[in-house]
Design a protein around this motif. Structure first.
Motif, mmCIF file in Angstrom:
data_model
loop_
_atom_site.group_PDB
_atom_site.id
_atom_site.type_symbol
_atom_site.label_atom_id
_atom_site.label_comp_id
_atom_site.label_asym_id
_atom_site.label_seq_id
_atom_site.Cartn_x
_atom_site.Cartn_y
_atom_site.Cartn_z
ATOM 1 N N ASP A 164 0.835 -1.205 0.000
ATOM 2 C CA ASP A 164 0.000 0.000 0.000
ATOM 3 C C ASP A 164 0.870 1.255 0.000
ATOM 4 O O ASP A 164 2.100 1.187 0.092
ATOM 5 N N ASP A 165 0.231 2.402 -0.093
ATOM 6 C CA ASP A 165 0.940 3.673 -0.255
ATOM 7 C C ASP A 165 1.747 4.107 0.963
ATOM 8 O O ASP A 165 2.542 5.033 0.872
ATOM 9 N N THR A 166 1.555 3.455 2.108
ATOM 10 C CA THR A 166 2.276 3.864 3.313
ATOM 11 C C THR A 166 3.698 3.306 3.375
ATOM 12 O O THR A 166 4.490 3.732 4.199
ATOM 13 N N VAL A 167 4.026 2.361 2.476
ATOM 14 C CA VAL A 167 5.353 1.740 2.478
ATOM 15 C C VAL A 167 6.350 2.712 1.848
ATOM 16 O O VAL A 167 6.110 3.256 0.765
ATOM 17 N N PRO A 168 7.495 2.949 2.500
ATOM 18 C CA PRO A 168 8.479 3.881 1.944
ATOM 19 C C PRO A 168 9.229 3.282 0.749
ATOM 20 O O PRO A 168 9.378 2.062 0.636
ATOM 21 N N TYR A 169 9.682 4.158 -0.115
ATOM 22 C CA TYR A 169 10.499 3.765 -1.263
ATOM 23 C C TYR A 169 11.958 3.840 -0.867
ATOM 24 O O TYR A 169 12.310 4.579 0.039
ATOM 25 N N PRO A 170 12.845 3.105 -1.485
ATOM 26 C CA PRO A 170 12.650 2.136 -2.557
ATOM 27 C C PRO A 170 12.284 0.761 -2.004
ATOM 28 O O PRO A 170 12.524 0.460 -0.837
ATOM 29 N N PHE A 171 11.712 -0.074 -2.873
ATOM 30 C CA PHE A 171 11.415 -1.456 -2.516
ATOM 31 C C PHE A 171 11.461 -2.316 -3.769
ATOM 32 O O PHE A 171 11.501 -1.813 -4.887
ATOM 33 N N VAL A 172 11.459 -3.628 -3.541
ATOM 34 C CA VAL A 172 11.492 -4.605 -4.632
ATOM 35 C C VAL A 172 10.236 -5.470 -4.554
ATOM 36 O O VAL A 172 9.862 -5.918 -3.471
ATOM 37 N N ARG A 173 9.621 -5.676 -5.696
ATOM 38 C CA ARG A 173 8.527 -6.653 -5.784
ATOM 39 C C ARG A 173 9.073 -7.854 -6.546
ATOM 40 O O ARG A 173 9.524 -7.741 -7.681
ATOM 41 N N VAL A 174 9.051 -9.005 -5.903
ATOM 42 C CA VAL A 174 9.498 -10.248 -6.532
ATOM 43 C C VAL A 174 8.256 -10.922 -7.102
ATOM 44 O O VAL A 174 7.353 -11.286 -6.357
ATOM 45 N N ASN A 175 8.213 -11.044 -8.426
ATOM 46 C CA ASN A 175 7.052 -11.634 -9.083
ATOM 47 C C ASN A 175 7.156 -13.147 -9.120
ATOM 48 O O ASN A 175 8.231 -13.715 -8.995
ATOM 49 N N THR B 102 0.917 6.748 -10.302
ATOM 50 C CA THR B 102 0.593 7.298 -8.984
ATOM 51 C C THR B 102 0.602 8.821 -9.070
ATOM 52 O O THR B 102 1.009 9.398 -10.073
ATOM 53 N N THR B 103 0.182 9.481 -8.005
ATOM 54 C CA THR B 103 0.171 10.947 -8.006
ATOM 55 C C THR B 103 1.578 11.521 -8.057
ATOM 56 O O THR B 103 1.792 12.598 -8.580
ATOM 57 N N THR C 260 11.486 6.777 -5.782
ATOM 58 C CA THR C 260 11.074 8.119 -6.187
ATOM 59 C C THR C 260 12.027 8.638 -7.261
ATOM 60 O O THR C 260 13.060 8.028 -7.549
ATOM 61 N N LEU C 261 11.680 9.771 -7.826
ATOM 62 C CA LEU C 261 12.532 10.370 -8.860
ATOM 63 C C LEU C 261 13.913 10.739 -8.322
ATOM 64 O O LEU C 261 14.864 10.830 -9.073
#
Length: 126
Positions: free
Chosen positions: A28-39, A111-112, A65-66
């Motif tokens: 969800d949006d509350t998780v800080p960046y950066p992160f990895v999604r393992v598919n 995202t926004t 983020t940018l």
């Protein structure tokens, strides 16, 4: 354990060992960046009369983020080092050798706040 699950578990554990926040689904949006999604790992091929042979593809999505381009680049380099060396899956007694690798860097505007999104795709022969 099925080889595709063993490969998924291997990459998930390696992400955590490297200190990355790793998820199986987009958090969800509350998780800080950066992160990895393992598919999920996708298996093509299977068993024969004398053994196993086939290909497994697994995708890793890196989000930041940018302003986190350097962090994402370092994450990408570390994960490439993990994936491009070949993998011994002790749970299945199989060796997976890299057959193909692709990295795609994208600007994610879903995202926004625009995000940097890197997709790493590893294809292994076993």
């Amino acid at each position: 354990m099925h080889i595709s699950l063993a490969l998924f578990n291997y990459f998930f554990a390696k992400c955590q060992e490297l200190g990355f926040d790793a998820y199986e689904v987009l958090p969800d949006d509350t998780v800080p960046y950066p992160f990895v999604r393992v598919n999920q790992a996708t298996l093509t091929g299977g068993s024969t009369k004398t053994g196993f042979a086939g290909e497994i593809t697994i995708n890793l999505d890196l989000f930041g983020t940018l302003y986190q381009k350097l962090e994402l680049s370092e994450m990408q380099q570390k994960l490439e080092a993990v994936g491009l060396t070949g993998i011994w899956l002790s749970d299945t007694s199989l060796v997976a050798v890299v057959d193909d690798y692709q990295a795609v860097n994208l600007l994610d505007t879903s995202t926004t706040t625009p995000l940097n999104h890197t997709n790493l795709s590893f294809k292994f022969r076993y």
